[in-house]
Design an enzyme around this catalytic site. Structure first.
Site, PDB file in Angstrom:
ATOM      1  N   HIS A 252      -5.281   4.611  10.701  1.00 60.63           N
ATOM      2  CA  HIS A 252      -4.753   4.928   9.480  1.00 60.63           C
ATOM      3  C   HIS A 252      -5.176   6.128   8.696  1.00 60.63           C
ATOM      4  O   HIS A 252      -4.168   7.243   8.737  1.00 60.63           O
ATOM      5  CB  HIS A 252      -4.929   3.723   8.474  1.00 60.63           C
ATOM      6  CG  HIS A 252      -4.630   4.210   7.081  1.00 60.63           C
ATOM      7  ND1 HIS A 252      -3.322   4.515   6.679  1.00 60.63           N
ATOM      8  CD2 HIS A 252      -5.450   4.398   5.767  1.00 60.63           C
ATOM      9  CE1 HIS A 252      -3.228   4.461   5.379  1.00 60.63           C
ATOM     10  NE2 HIS A 252      -4.622   4.646   4.920  1.00 60.63           N
TER      11      HIS A 252
ATOM     12  N   ASP B 159      32.337   9.709   0.804  1.00 59.72           N
ATOM     13  CA  ASP B 159      31.467  10.842   1.481  1.00 59.72           C
ATOM     14  C   ASP B 159      30.269  10.270   2.150  1.00 59.72           C
ATOM     15  O   ASP B 159      29.058  10.376   1.537  1.00 59.72           O
ATOM     16  CB  ASP B 159      31.182  11.979   0.514  1.00 59.72           C
ATOM     17  CG  ASP B 159      31.151  11.427  -1.116  1.00 59.72           C
ATOM     18  OD1 ASP B 159      30.881  10.325  -1.005  1.00 59.72           O
ATOM     19  OD2 ASP B 159      31.331  12.289  -1.855  1.00 59.72           O
TER      20      ASP B 159
ATOM     21  N   HIS C  78     -10.213  10.167   3.675  1.00 59.46           N
ATOM     22  CA  HIS C  78      -9.714   9.706   2.437  1.00 59.46           C
ATOM     23  C   HIS C  78     -10.038   8.420   1.989  1.00 59.46           C
ATOM     24  O   HIS C  78     -10.430   7.875   0.753  1.00 59.46           O
ATOM     25  CB  HIS C  78      -8.247   9.672   1.995  1.00 59.46           C
ATOM     26  CG  HIS C  78      -7.245   8.737   2.870  1.00 59.46           C
ATOM     27  ND1 HIS C  78      -6.878   8.810   4.112  1.00 59.46           N
ATOM     28  CD2 HIS C  78      -6.982   7.500   2.225  1.00 59.46           C
ATOM     29  CE1 HIS C  78      -6.373   7.683   4.441  1.00 59.46           C
ATOM     30  NE2 HIS C  78      -6.026   6.847   3.214  1.00 59.46           N
TER      31      HIS C  78
ATOM     32  N   ASP D 143      -0.651   8.915   2.106  1.00 60.50           N
ATOM     33  CA  ASP D 143      -1.332   7.592   2.509  1.00 60.50           C
ATOM     34  C   ASP D 143      -0.089   6.556   2.314  1.00 60.50           C
ATOM     35  O   ASP D 143      -0.094   5.542   3.016  1.00 60.50           O
ATOM     36  CB  ASP D 143      -2.484   7.554   1.654  1.00 60.50           C
ATOM     37  CG  ASP D 143      -3.425   6.174   1.589  1.00 60.50           C
ATOM     38  OD1 ASP D 143      -3.339   5.804   2.767  1.00 60.50           O
ATOM     39  OD2 ASP D 143      -3.720   5.871   0.687  1.00 60.50           O
TER      40      ASP D 143
ATOM     41  N   GLU E 278     -14.359   5.007  -0.438  1.00 56.65           N
ATOM     42  CA  GLU E 278     -14.057   3.460  -1.121  1.00 56.65           C
ATOM     43  C   GLU E 278     -14.306   2.496   0.075  1.00 56.65           C
ATOM     44  O   GLU E 278     -14.954   1.271  -0.509  1.00 56.65           O
ATOM     45  CB  GLU E 278     -12.659   3.484  -1.201  1.00 56.65           C
ATOM     46  CG  GLU E 278     -12.022   2.248  -2.031  1.00 56.65           C
ATOM     47  CD  GLU E 278     -12.609   1.825  -3.155  1.00 56.65           C
ATOM     48  OE1 GLU E 278     -12.928   2.883  -4.145  1.00 56.65           O
ATOM     49  OE2 GLU E 278     -12.538   0.689  -3.595  1.00 56.65           O
ATOM     50  N   ASP E 279     -14.559   2.662   1.040  1.00 60.24           N
ATOM     51  CA  ASP E 279     -14.180   1.484   2.024  1.00 60.24           C
ATOM     52  C   ASP E 279     -15.579   1.489   3.094  1.00 60.24           C
ATOM     53  O   ASP E 279     -15.758   0.536   3.838  1.00 60.24           O
ATOM     54  CB  ASP E 279     -13.187   1.385   2.877  1.00 60.24           C
ATOM     55  CG  ASP E 279     -11.725   1.215   2.238  1.00 60.24           C
ATOM     56  OD1 ASP E 279     -11.815   0.667   1.094  1.00 60.24           O
ATOM     57  OD2 ASP E 279     -10.881   1.529   2.569  1.00 60.24           O
TER      58      ASP E 279
END
Ligand code: MN
Length: 746
Positions: A63, A274, A87, A154, A91-92
């Site tokens: 990812h 169009d 990134h 992301d 957090e993870d």
């Protein structure tokens, strides 16, 4: 109108990008890339995420790598690419800001922390939380616009892999993408990303509709594919023949933009005109205009569709020439003509600027400072600091993102940007205050339309003007822009002031007459300081508004005049007796000696600020008096009105007025009558028939008494004058069912 162009998608993320591939991607556009930094980030993030898996079953590390890949497509700087790779680490995983600062420097550390702050955005479900997180998102990017770019990438990768996520969660993410991220990308000028967001979200939110449109487009592609090629090659040849080097790309629009058009215009697929769009990319601005000239020479252009966003760029920096022509097979074809640089900015927004400055990757923050799109972002963030209601803020910002503006054009092609909801009248004021003040009508796309018509994107608006009119105060309710509102207020105020000044001058002139003197402006000017007014018009307006007494003006100029308040003298019985008004015998009012001395009153359309007493008002033919009250100007009463008794002890408020009816433009005046009639079938019909016969309008009917024997009915009428009213009343009295008719004088 933007033709959706989708950046090439990386097919399936299953295969993990290798370390050297990432470096190669960056080096392909930035030869000075810090290879060592990229390698260290790759290894660090891979180890940090370890055995974590995505919903797809792929290693989690795929990812951040895909997010970085999206950003290399935008050719962004090393710090942004590295931040993308890292990134999700804070957090993870076990990583900390300190660790990242230590290994990659504080610049990258700050970027990753900014992204961490908004990470929870993906986990919310409730509306208020969504709003709060949107707030966090914007606050986090306040420091560095690159945080927003990584966040958008992301989200883009998450959208590309959304089909692995459980269906209920999927819908919410798709909605949020359509609500927030797509417009945000568009607002930042990144049309490519915006379009991909929209297509992906649309496919998840309305799979059936998406599939239908896609299938129909495919069918069209099969039948008209040659048409696109034909136009493409004819266009390219024609331009080459004139020495214009151009890339011509034709395509069908994306399902979502077709869907939106069908929705907005309530059109069926067959009615969409169009579906094809062509983009002509040339070397320089001059060639843009030369190319459009060639295009218009070859095919007839559709009127009102030529837009010059080169001389007037959109707020998100978008520049291009737009036109629609009637191409082969009577098919309407949209064309965008622009330079390579404009094309890059249109697709990639802020990031696009980076490519065309010396061919080097520049400091994005420096570029962002020059960008109008970033300007918007900064302003929005500024508002955040003030408001504390997140939901309201989201509403407001969404409003800004979605409905922010309509772009309309003058017949000469000048672009006028207005907030959505703006009317033709707003447009007139946006063109020029004088145009607004003198507007009398409008044409939208060549059709006559009321000034209060709400404008749509692309409308061509023509305003017709008439000199010398004053905008009615009611116009204030027909506009939404501050400029128009302020201008209307100003114009109305100055018109009313002029009216009061005109009235005041007449009152003052009469006061001088009464004192046996003549009003001379110069002499009045000399005493302005004593009257504490700036100009003689100020003096007149004050008198007209009832704030100053005319006798005091005379005294200021001629201190020797001893005032004889004529209004305070005993009423001339003869006059009042003529009306038979015993109940107003206390009325201390002297009618003027010469009728010419009275102030002429026209109806409400006249040039004096008059109003009529609310109940049983005066009609032409009635003897009338004006009562001047501070701030309100004159109220007109019929002389027999009992309401006048309230002004008995204010002789200075009484004004002598007379009717001055413009026979060419007669007006209707309200009057009330009370009719008592015998209660039998058809009595009301008989009464109304007489009134109708007499040519009066019935405005309203009230039953005052309903007894078994009779009815007492109050009629609100509109009549031309007293003669007409009297005739109607006499005629009513002749009716067998009518027992009594009386005029009401409020
Ligand atoms: Mn992520």
């Amino acid at each position: 109108m933007t033709i959706a162009m989708t950046a090439p998608r990386r097919p399936g993320a299953a295969k993990m990008m290798r370390q050297y591939e990432l470096v190669d991607r960056v080096r392909s556009y930035n030869p000075h890339a810090d290879e060592d930094l990229l390698n260290r980030a790759y290894v660090y993030a891979m180890k940090a995420h370890g055995a974590q898996k995505r919903a797809s079953g792929d290693p989690y590390f795929t990812h951040p790598l895909e997010v970085a890949a999206i950003l290399t497509d935008l050719k962004l700087d090393d710090a942004t690419i590295v931040a993308a790779v890292l990134h999700d680490t804070i957090e993870d995983t076990e990583s900390t800001r300190e660790e990242i600062d230590g290994l990659f420097g504080p610049e990258i550390g700050a970027l990753v922390e900014g992204l961490t702050k908004i990470k929870k955005l993906d986990l919310v479900s409730k509306r208020v939380q969504q709003a709060e997180n949107f707030r966090k998102l914007l606050l986090a990017v306040a420091d560095d616009v690159r945080v927003l770019l990584v966040k958008l990438a992301d989200r883009l990768h998450n959208m590309r892999t959304l089909h692995f996520v459980p269906p209920d969660k999927r819908k919410r993410i798709a909605e949020e993408t359509l609500d927030i991220y797509a417009p945000l990308a568009g607002r930042m000028g990144m049309q490519g990303m915006r379009s991909e967001f929209e297509e992906l979200a649309f496919a998840h939110l309305m799979p059936a509709a998406h599939e239908t449109i896609r299938a129909r487009l495919e069918h069209m592609q099969a039948t008209s594919g040659t048409l696109i090629n034909r136009i493409e090659s004819e266009l390219a040849e024609r331009l080459a023949g004139r020495g214009i080097r151009a890339e011509v790309k034709g395509r069908q629009k994306e399902p979502y933009s077709i869907w939106r058009k069908m929705e907005q215009k309530s059109l069926a697929f067959e009615q969409l005109s169009d579906i094809f769009g062509f983009r002509v990319v040339v070397e320089n601005i001059e060639d843009c205009y030369r190319a459009i000239g060639q295009i218009h020479t070859r095919w007839p252009s559709v009127p009102g569709r030529f837009k010059d966003y080169i001389s007037t760029p959109k707020q998100n920096d978008y520049r291009s020439l737009h036109t629609t022509v009637v191409g082969p097979g009577r098919q309407r074809v949209e064309l965008q003509v622009r330079t390579h640089e404009m094309d890059s900015v249109a697709e990639n927004g802020i990031a696009g600027h980076a490519l065309y400055k010396d061919g080097r990757v520049l400091d994005l923050q420096v570029l962002a400072n020059e960008s109008r799109a970033y300007d918007w972002l900064r302003r929005t963030i500024g508002q955040l600091a003030e408001g504390d209601n997140s939901e309201e803020f989201l509403e407001h910002t969404k409003l800004e993102l979605f409905h922010d503006q309509v772009f309309c054009f003058t017949p000469k092609g000048r672009l006028i940007a207005l907030p959505r909801g703006a009317t033709a009248l707003d447009f007139a004021y946006a063109v020029h205050t004088d145009v607004g003040n003198s507007a009398v009508g409008s044409k939208i796309d060549g059709r006559i339309a009321p000034l209060m018509s709400e404008l749509k994107n692309g409308d061509e608006v023509e305003i017709s003007c008439a000199k010398g009119q004053v905008p009615p105060a009611a116009w204030e309710g027909m506009v939404i822009t501050g400029k128009a509102r302020a201008a209307i207020r100003r114009a109305t105020r100055s018109a009313i002031r002029t009216q009061y000044a005109g009235l005041g001058r007449q009152i003052v002139a009469r006061a001088f007459d009464r004192a046996g003197r003549t009003l001379v402006d110069e002499k009045l000017k000399a005493v302005l300081p004593r009257l504490a007014r700036q100009s003689i018009d100020d003096v007149f307006a004050s008198v007209g508004r009832g704030e100053m007494y005319s006798g005091d003006i005379v005294k200021a100029v001629y201190p020797d005049v001893t005032e004889e308040r004529k209004a305070g003298a005993a009423p001339e019985k003869g006059d009042l007796g003529w009306f038979g008004l015993s109940k107003v015998e206390n009325l201390r009012f002297k009618f003027p000696d010469a009728p010419g001395g009275a102030i002429p009153i026209r109806g409400l359309g006249g040039n004096l600020p008059v109003r009529f007493a609310p109940n049983g008002g005066a009609v032409p033919g009635d003897r009338i008096v004006g009562i001047l009250s501070p701030g309100e100007g004159i109220t007109i009463y019929p002389i027999q009105s009992p309401a006048l008794m309230a002004f008995d002890d204010k002789p200075e408020a009484w004004l002598d007025v007379r009717w001055d009816i413009d026979m060419a433009h007669k007006e209707l005046f309200p009057a009330q009558i009370e009719v008592t009639c015998i209660n039998e079938p058809g009595c009301l019909a008989a009464v109304t028939a007489v009134i109708g016969d007499g040519g009066a309008n019935i405005d309203d009917i009230h039953f005052l008494v309903r007894s078994p024997d009779f009815r007492k009915i109050l009629f609100d009428l509109e009549v031309w004058d007293l003669k007409q009213l009297n005739a109607i009343m006499s005629h009513l009295r002749t009716q067998p069912v009518v027992s009594q008719v009386e005029r009401v004088n409020g």
